[in-house]
Structures are given as C-alpha cells and as structure tokens.
Design an enzyme around this catalytic site. Sequence first.
Site, PDB file in Angstrom:
ATOM      1  N   ASP A   9      -0.859  -1.372   5.874  1.00  0.00           N
ATOM      2  CA  ASP A   9      -0.734  -0.835   7.227  1.00  0.00           C
ATOM      3  C   ASP A   9      -1.684  -1.560   8.175  1.00  0.00           C
ATOM      4  O   ASP A   9      -2.735  -2.041   7.772  1.00  0.00           O
ATOM      5  CB  ASP A   9      -1.101   0.660   7.243  1.00  0.00           C
ATOM      6  CG  ASP A   9      -0.043   1.485   6.518  1.00  0.00           C
ATOM      7  OD1 ASP A   9       1.076   0.981   6.348  1.00  0.00           O
ATOM      8  OD2 ASP A   9      -0.366   2.629   6.131  1.00  0.00           O
ATOM      9  N   ASP A  39      -3.912  -0.611  10.128  1.00  0.00           N
ATOM     10  CA  ASP A  39      -5.000   0.247  10.620  1.00  0.00           C
ATOM     11  C   ASP A  39      -6.263  -0.043   9.806  1.00  0.00           C
ATOM     12  O   ASP A  39      -6.271  -0.929   8.948  1.00  0.00           O
ATOM     13  CB  ASP A  39      -4.597   1.725  10.527  1.00  0.00           C
ATOM     14  CG  ASP A  39      -4.233   2.116   9.095  1.00  0.00           C
ATOM     15  OD1 ASP A  39      -4.453   1.296   8.178  1.00  0.00           O
ATOM     16  OD2 ASP A  39      -3.722   3.228   8.894  1.00  0.00           O
ATOM     17  N   ASP A  73      -7.768   1.641   7.455  1.00  0.00           N
ATOM     18  CA  ASP A  73      -7.572   1.833   6.019  1.00  0.00           C
ATOM     19  C   ASP A  73      -6.843   0.651   5.396  1.00  0.00           C
ATOM     20  O   ASP A  73      -7.211   0.159   4.330  1.00  0.00           O
ATOM     21  CB  ASP A  73      -6.714   3.079   5.786  1.00  0.00           C
ATOM     22  CG  ASP A  73      -7.577   4.241   5.332  1.00  0.00           C
ATOM     23  OD1 ASP A  73      -8.818   4.058   5.319  1.00  0.00           O
ATOM     24  OD2 ASP A  73      -7.013   5.302   5.013  1.00  0.00           O
ATOM     25  N   GLU A  76       0.840  -1.188   0.000  1.00  0.00           N
ATOM     26  CA  GLU A  76       0.000   0.000   0.000  1.00  0.00           C
ATOM     27  C   GLU A  76       0.884   1.250   0.000  1.00  0.00           C
ATOM     28  O   GLU A  76       1.706   1.440   0.890  1.00  0.00           O
ATOM     29  CB  GLU A  76      -0.861  -0.083   1.272  1.00  0.00           C
ATOM     30  CG  GLU A  76      -1.536   1.186   1.684  1.00  0.00           C
ATOM     31  CD  GLU A  76      -2.209   1.011   3.063  1.00  0.00           C
ATOM     32  OE1 GLU A  76      -2.095  -0.074   3.684  1.00  0.00           O
ATOM     33  OE2 GLU A  76      -2.839   1.974   3.499  1.00  0.00           O
TER      34      GLU A  76
END
Length: 652
Positions: free
Chosen positions: A516, A518, A520, A443
């Site tokens: 990541d 998180d 997102d 990402e």
Amino acid sequence: MTTEVKEAMKKSKKKPAVNGNGNGTYDANNIHVLKGLEAVRRRPAMYIGDTGQRGLHHMVYEVVDNSVDEAMAGFCDNIIVEINNDNSITVTDNGRGIPTEEHPDEKKSALEVVMTTLHAGGKFDHESYKVSGGLHGVGVSVVNALSEWCWVEVSRDRDVYRQDYKYGEAQKPVKKIKTSKKNGTKTCFYPDAGIFNRIEFKFDIIASRLRELAFLNQGLSIDLIDHRTEKEVNFKFKGGLSSFIEYVNENNTVIFKKPIHFQKLKDDVDVEVAIQYNDGYSESVHSYVNNINTIEGGTHLTGFRTALTRTINNYASKNNLLKKENFTFIGEDSREGLTAVISVKVRDPQFEGQTKTKLGNSEVRGIVESITNEYLGAYLEENPAVGKKIVEKLVNAATAREAARKAKELTRRKTALDSASLPGKLADCSLSEPELCEIYIVEGDSAGGSAKQGRDRRFQAILPLKGKILNVEKARIDKILSNTEVRTLITALGCGIKDEFDPEKIRYHKVIIMTDADIDGSHIRTLLLTFFFRYMRSLFDLEYMYIAQPPLYRLRHGKQEHYAYSDDEKDKLLKTLPNTGVSIQRYKGLGEMNPEQLWRTTMDPETRTLLKVTLSDGAEANHLFSQLMGNEIGPRREFIEQNAQYVRNLDV
Ligand code: 0RA
C-alpha cells in the site's frame, strides 16, 4: 540508435578536424584521433557503462578520479565539484595542473593529447596507481568525446592555459589566457544530450561517491556545490577509514569505541584496513581497489577474511579464552556484527567477474593476509579488553551457528523437496522459465486476492504475506529462519540464502514488492528490502528487485477514467480536465482496487511502471538499512516520517 545520436554523429563528422594544427586540414594523427573518439561516440556504453543516469554520473566520477589520482600522488588536497545551473559540471583541483608543453610524438600540447586521445593518460603517468579494465580510468578523453562542449583551464608556472572542445574535438590550439599564482586543473563539461537520455545530475548520487572518495583518501577535502539549489557540502575526514567505519556504524551499538585501523605498504601494494564490531548480526564489509568498490570481492577480501579468523583464533587460544568451549571459530563467526573497510592500492589491478569488480591479482591475497595478521595480532595483545569483547562476541556467534545450522537444515530440506511442496499461499505461474516469470509479493490477503484474480497467470506468481515480516536487523539467523513468512519467501524463490544463494535456482527474474502507498506499506517494503539486502544481496546486483507503483488516485470524468501515481500528476491531470464533474478517489490501499483495475494500473507489463531497486553504493545502502531498521529508534522514525517518499524511490 536514437535519432538524436545520429544527429550528433552527423554533426561531429561534418566538422573539419582542427586538432592541433589549427588550419583545418587532416593529418595522420588527426584521423587516428577521430577514429578513437568516434568509437567512443558510436558505442558510449562500452566506455561509460550505460547512457542512463548511471553513465551520466560516471562522467563526473571520471573527471574527479583524475584529480584524486593527483591527490594520491601527494600534489593535491582540495577538489571542488560544481553542478552548474545548466547541468554542466565543473571540477577544480589544486594539483600541479595537466602538463601543457608540447608532446614530443604528437607535436601538440600534452593537454590536447590527454583530452582528445583515447587512453592517453598512461603516457604522462607518474607514481600514481592507474586502473586497467572496468569502467574507471577510461580517461577524461571519453568524457570529452561524450560532451556537447567542454573546456579545460590549467594553471601552471604562473600561467593559465585554456582549450575548448566540442563533441571531443579541440576548437583551437591550447592558448595562454591569463596569469595565476596558483596551480591546478579546472575542467567544465556539458554531456551530449544526443547520447544521454536525460541531462540531470542528482546531488545525492554525486555526494555519496564524493563522500566515499573522501573517506578513502584521508584528509582530502572535496566540496560539492549545487548552483541550482545553492546546496553545498564539504567532505574531509581526518580519520579516513576510521571515519568511514564510524559513519557506517552511526546507527548501531558498537562493542568497542575506536575502530582498529592500520596501513602498510608491502611489495608495492598499499594496504589499509579498519575494523569494528557492533552488537548486531549482519556483516558490513566494504572492499576497494584503487578507490573502486569491489562489490564482488576478490583476493584482497579473501586475504583479509582468512587473517581475521586465524588471528582471533590464535589470540583466543593463546590467552586461554576458550577453556569451556571445545571449538574453534569459523569465518562466519568472525563476521557476525563485523564492520570493516579494506582498501588496497595496486599498480596493475586485474578485474574479473560479472561486473568486473572482483580483484584477481593473486599476490595481493598473501600481502593483505600477512599485514592483517601482523597488525591485528599485535593490536589484540595490546588491547586485551577489546580482545576479550571480540572473543565473547564470537563465542555467542558460534553457539548460535549450531542452532542456525539445524534451522537451516530444515529449510534446505524443505526447499529441496519443494517443487512438490511450494508454500500453499503461493499462487504460482504456469510457465517454468525463470527469465519470463515474475513474483509479486503482496501485502495482505485481500490485495493478494485481487492480484491473484487480476494477474496473467502464465508468467505472474502471487505471494501474499500476512502483516509485517520479521525485522532481520534485530534477529539472529536461527530466529529469522524459524519465522514462517521468511521461510515462505525463501521457499517460493527457491534460490537459497547468503553464501548458498544460487542464481541458477531462482524461480523468477523479477521479484516485485507491491504494498500500500501509506506509512505501513512503506514500512513493510523496507522490511522486505532489508531482508533481501541481508540475505539475497545478489538479487540487487542481478537487477531482479523491483517495486510496483500502484496509483494514488482515480479521477473519473464522465465515462473517462484516469489514474494518477503522484500528487503532482493528479494536479496536472485536473488541469487538463474541466473542473466540473470530476470525482477523485484516493486509494488508501491496494485492496480498494478490483482485480481488473489492479491489473490495468499496476501489473500489466504494457502499462505499468516498475521501480528497479539497485545498489550503486553498498556502504551507503548498508548505512541506510541499518538506519531504517537498526537499534537506534530515533533516526529510524525520523527517516520513515520524513522520507516515506524517498523510500518509495529507493535507488541507493
Ligand atoms: C601527469 C603529470 C602531471 C600532472 C598530471 C598528470 C595531472 C593530471 C590531472 C588531471 C586532473 N587534474 C590533474 N592534475 C595533474 C604533472 C607533471 C609535472 O608537473 O611534473
């Protein structure tokens, strides 16, 4: 072989055989029996698939399957599966009970023969559909052989009989222990810790198989009780396959409400089909033979597909519904937005294919085809409103197909040329043997940069993706294929998509998603998994699909550095370090790690952890992906918020 297995085998060898004759001496039968079950203990994977989580759960299914057979024969309508506190399993049914009288050849109780002889099931076989080949139907003696201990209680004719076993060996002859007014079989076993890596049953994994069995066997009630957590669930579906379809489409907008559902027995083959369409573009067809998910399809699926396209074409032309359009529908058109379950019961199924989940019996094709033609044809005539909606749906699909063909042509041409023109963003590896190579899909450009610098460029390729890829659940194929990120992905992997997917052409045998830690990141990961699920499903079946596990924390203590991959691990680490002078950094994104750290924590095959993403249950996976990415916003948000952790450990 692990030392534990050796230990266990020693144990089982040391014990005198007390099968049946009860006086501890060997006779010819006993030696034969021991040979059979020892073979199972020596090569457990041959009988149960593997000795990991999958094989462990297979033990439960094997026992439950016997009760389901009794239900299919019409003698049982209730099955209770209990996960006990010690991770032993109890399965109870209200069938006729395994016969306990003396077996004429073996001179001991039929129950003992069933429990201690490989493939003994057939001898008592009634009118049920036994399975040959594959992992299913290996028989409950395999479960017994792979259990540290096991016991069975059979209630029959007002008496309760019991026998106990250790490592598959009967400890004493079958004994009458009490009376009972009910009939049935209760089996309890504890898997052998010397054979299985880890004895811990997962509620969700067992639940999803039991749900599937309850869908496939209309009206059968199956309870799952977890005594470790007091969690309980009951599966019982009056609608059978219709309920199954409604479950699969729970988060989709359907184009007609009641699934089309029919069942018929022809030439000894029992065929049951349920069909519905939703307003989406993907196909969700699940096929079964004798309650086994045939993920590779086979003759039953081919028969169904042929009949579906033909029947809708016939209906449309007969009713002049294709006046403007001068085309006929092809198979692909009839499968857009289709949800269907095909369940057949075949007496002697031949399983083929890589995973032995493809039905080979050629006679089944014509039988499913003619039953589907007959019933679906009649249904459409009798329900013209539904017929019209389906035809409209297919007209749309066929029109889009033409546009898609053009877009696809473009990608294909690009792929063909592509060893020369791989996407510019791809930092490819230098080795060319796919089995040695892996691709990290990363990402964002900054993490992509770190990964490119940190990697071992001989076998690791890096593909950075910008932002979010298209949600493939909400777009039709022509739009999907015109998306740059998607095209880059397809070109980089080199294996084509959908029906054109060619495992021989794939350029990497590990496709690793690295995002990541998180919300997102988990969203992007889900988008990517959805894309791969819908367009390169075989990546999962081939076990090429992985998720990287970057650390969440870095703990520094003097010169020492430690990484923690979960909150739990961080807390444990903290306890081992004196509390003073420990600095904790929480990584918010991959970009915060320098190339060297990223390599050491996440990419180095020597030290990293990768999660393999497998689909043990296609229907469940479909349900999950449509829930995550489908039309209904509510459930998706709820899911992502509550289960970011689960998506992380996705093992559907
Ligand atoms: C063969 C014959 C009969 C019962 C069964 C098998 C049977 C096996 C299992 C395994 C788990 N639960 C089961 N329930 C029944 C009965 C034959 C008869 O009573 O005539």
